[in-house]
Design an enzyme around this catalytic site. Structure first.
Site, PDB file in Angstrom:
ATOM      1  N   SER A  24     -20.982 -30.245 -11.848  1.00 20.94           N
ATOM      2  CA  SER A  24     -22.031 -29.549 -11.334  1.00 20.94           C
ATOM      3  C   SER A  24     -21.493 -27.997 -10.929  1.00 20.94           C
ATOM      4  CB  SER A  24     -22.692 -30.186  -9.962  1.00 20.94           C
ATOM      5  OG  SER A  24     -21.738 -30.380  -9.070  1.00 20.94           O
ATOM      6  N   THR A 156     -68.190 -13.999  -8.212  1.00 18.55           N
ATOM      7  CA  THR A 156     -67.822 -15.251  -8.238  1.00 18.55           C
ATOM      8  C   THR A 156     -68.268 -16.027  -9.577  1.00 18.55           C
ATOM      9  OG1 THR A 156     -70.243 -15.524  -7.404  1.00 18.55           O
ATOM     10  CG2 THR A 156     -68.802 -15.252  -5.761  1.00 18.55           C
ATOM     11  N   HIS A 157     -67.612 -16.890 -10.042  1.00 17.57           N
ATOM     12  CA  HIS A 157     -67.842 -17.441 -11.383  1.00 17.57           C
ATOM     13  C   HIS A 157     -67.691 -16.478 -12.473  1.00 17.57           C
ATOM     14  CE1 HIS A 157     -70.112 -20.932  -9.491  1.00 17.57           C
ATOM     15  NE2 HIS A 157     -70.511 -19.793  -8.826  1.00 17.57           N
ATOM     16  N   GLU A 291     -48.268 -10.556 -17.558  1.00 15.24           N
ATOM     17  CA  GLU A 291     -48.199 -11.829 -18.122  1.00 15.24           C
ATOM     18  C   GLU A 291     -47.231 -12.938 -17.914  1.00 15.24           C
ATOM     19  OE1 GLU A 291     -49.901 -10.968 -22.285  1.00 15.24           O
ATOM     20  OE2 GLU A 291     -49.606  -9.108 -21.516  1.00 15.24           O
ATOM     21  N   TYR A 318     -27.624 -41.966  -0.789  1.00 20.40           N
ATOM     22  CA  TYR A 318     -27.470 -40.971  -1.626  1.00 20.40           C
ATOM     23  C   TYR A 318     -27.411 -41.643  -3.109  1.00 20.40           C
ATOM     24  CZ  TYR A 318     -25.327 -37.367  -4.589  1.00 20.40           C
ATOM     25  OH  TYR A 318     -25.037 -36.472  -5.567  1.00 20.40           O
ATOM     26  N   GLN A 323     -28.462 -34.402  -7.357  1.00 21.12           N
ATOM     27  CA  GLN A 323     -27.618 -33.209  -7.912  1.00 21.12           C
ATOM     28  C   GLN A 323     -28.519 -32.579  -8.711  1.00 21.12           C
ATOM     29  OE1 GLN A 323     -23.395 -33.445  -9.068  1.00 21.12           O
ATOM     30  NE2 GLN A 323     -24.213 -32.912 -11.412  1.00 21.12           N
ATOM     31  N   LYS A 326     -30.517 -28.813  -7.507  1.00 20.05           N
ATOM     32  CA  LYS A 326     -30.053 -27.531  -7.303  1.00 20.05           C
ATOM     33  C   LYS A 326     -30.671 -26.718  -8.336  1.00 20.05           C
ATOM     34  CE  LYS A 326     -26.161 -29.516  -6.346  1.00 20.05           C
ATOM     35  NZ  LYS A 326     -26.854 -30.444  -5.305  1.00 20.05           N
TER      36      LYS A 326
END
Ligand code: ARG
Length: 459
Positions: A24, A156-157, A291, A318, A323, A326
């Site tokens: 890692s 709205t909509h 975008e 654990y 791992q 991360k």
């Protein structure tokens, strides 16, 4: 590299096909600084517990400080064949100070070490994300200030609803981003617990003063249960949720601005500097950065989902699956940081086309105000709604707008319409007629903008 932190138990060298898969270091090297910070405090705690003598503790401290300085000076040095960042730091320490370095890991497990590293990491990095969000909020506040009394339709909509101040619309996005800021703060609080002292799972057998250790590392508390602590990644999931929701909000800003800067809406002009062209169609001015922000929100949602799925089937304690926390965490952090920077830059350079927003804010979307006018003259709201509905139908058939009606025509719909109807039924009057503090009333919006400026100054 000849030795791993666990080589003693094995009589064969690891098969690279299996071992390399578990390395890692290429990504957890990002925890280098936190790993050293945690180890410095652990060495101190061992010394206070009488586990390390003064000379060894001193040597460890000097060695770690040297390693930290080297890594800060030359980040590329934090690299190589080690299994993970913890192995790297320990190997460097032993290379510098010999046997004393081999005493550092007494009573400690990498399971808690990786947890403390990650918690320290988040604690120091979250404020940078909060700053990035503040930059977007600042850009929105500046645009809101610029917009002054400009009006636009709200939707709205995705159909025109009621007139609002452009500033009110811009501050609506700021409100969501303020919550994101607070949510990141909550993620930081959740990470703010010391897992050291948990050992591999059952707790450490050395009389380490965990409260003092927590204080030394700046943690406000110690975890409650060592078994829970060894596999607790809730704080990482909370962090991913906070970053993901912040991305969802940036994505909505982006989507709005993609629409509002289009030829069809034309409410804002995208700066040339914020746009890209087409390789084929010379007329195109594409909102690529927006975008991309919208697209990257999907990536963030994937990271959150991925971690939750990783966590859901783990037996207590654990497991190496963890791992996998991360890379998504680091990527979610980077994604939010670059997206917020891009969003802030694009928003800061938008030009409001208040002629177009103003024009779009009048006409049939004043229908609610017409109904309110009748209500003020004594008509029940349901009946007023019906009268105005018939009016709208007529206007649509004739292809005319509310503003085009003569007083006689108004009065044909209802005798309650009086002389003042033409001056009362305007977009500006409509926003002035809103009364609540969260409304688009110009005084209310001015107050909210002042609140926002004060919040930014304090954040
Ligand atoms: N690289 C590991 C991780 O990220 C560090 C903890 C390793 N602990 C262990 N028992 N293998 O989770």
């Amino acid at each position: 590299m000849s030795q791993h932190l666990w080589s003693g138990r094995f009589d064969a060298a690891p098969d690279p096909a299996a071992f390399d898969f578990g390395i890692s270091f290429s990504f957890d090297r990002r925890l280098f600084e936190d790993d050293v910070t945690g180890s410095l405090a652990w060495a101190e705690a061992l010394a206070q517990a009488g586990v390390l003598d003064a000379a060894d503790a001193h040597a460890i401290r000097e060695g770690l400080v040297e390693i930290l300085e080297h890594g800060r000076r030359d980040p590329a040095w934090v690299n190589g064949d080690d299994e993970d960042v913890h192995s790297f730091v320990e190997r460097q320490l032993v290379a510098r100070i010999g046997d004393a370095g081999r005493r550092l890991h007494t009573g400690r497990s990498r399971n808690e070490q990786v947890s403390v590293d990650l918690r320290l990491y988040l604690r120091r990095r979250i404020p940078r994300l909060q700053e990035a969000l503040c930059a977007v909020v600042t850009a929105l506040a500046d645009q809101a200030e610029h917009a002054g009394a400009a009006l636009m339709p709200s939707y709205t909509h995705l159909r025109r609803a009621m007139p609002v101040l452009v500033s009110h619309y811009l501050l609506s996005h700021a409100a969501a981003l303020q919550r994101d800021h607070a949510r990141l703060g909550q993620a930081r609080n959740e990470a703010d617990a010391l897992p050291l002292g948990s050992g591999a799972i059952a707790g450490t057998g050395y009389p380490v003063d965990t409260a003092a250790l927590a204080a030394r590392l700046g943690f406000s508390r110690v975890v409650a249960n060592s078994m829970d602590a060894s596999s607790d990644r809730d704080f990482a999931a909370t962090f991913l949720y906070a970053t993901t929701l912040a991305m969802v909000h940036q994505s909505r800003v982006a989507e709005d601005m993609i629409l509002f800067t289009s030829e069809e809406f034309g409410y804002f002009e995208l700066a040339d500097a914020s746009a890209t062209g087409s390789s084929m169609m010379p007329q195109k001015k594409n909102p690529d950065p927006l975008e991309l922000v919208r697209g990257k929100a999907g990536r963030s949602i994937g990271h959150l989902t991925g971690l939750l799925v990783t966590m859901k089937g783990l037996p207590t304690g654990y497991n190496k699956d963890l791992q996998e926390d991360k890379e998504p965490l680091f990527d979610a952090e980077d994604t939010l940081a670059v997206s917020a920077t891009a969003t802030a830059a694009v928003v800061a350079r938008l030009t409001l086309r208040s002629d177009r927003t103003g024009r779009a804010a009048s006409g049939l979307l004043l229908a609610t105000d017409v109904a309110d006018y009748l209500v003020a003259s004594g008509m029940p709201f349901r009946q007023a709604h019906e009268v105005v509905g018939a009016m709208v139908r007529q206007l649509l058939t004739d292809g005319r707008d509310i503003e085009a009606l003569s007083l006689a025509e108004w009065r044909a719909f209802s005798p309650l319409f009086a002389e003042d109807v033409k001056s009362r039924i305007t977009a500006l009057e409509s926003v002035r007629a809103r009364r609540t503090p969260q409304s688009t009333n110009p005084d209310a919006v001015r107050s909210r903008l002042a609140d926002l400026r004060a919040w930014l100054a304090a954040s």
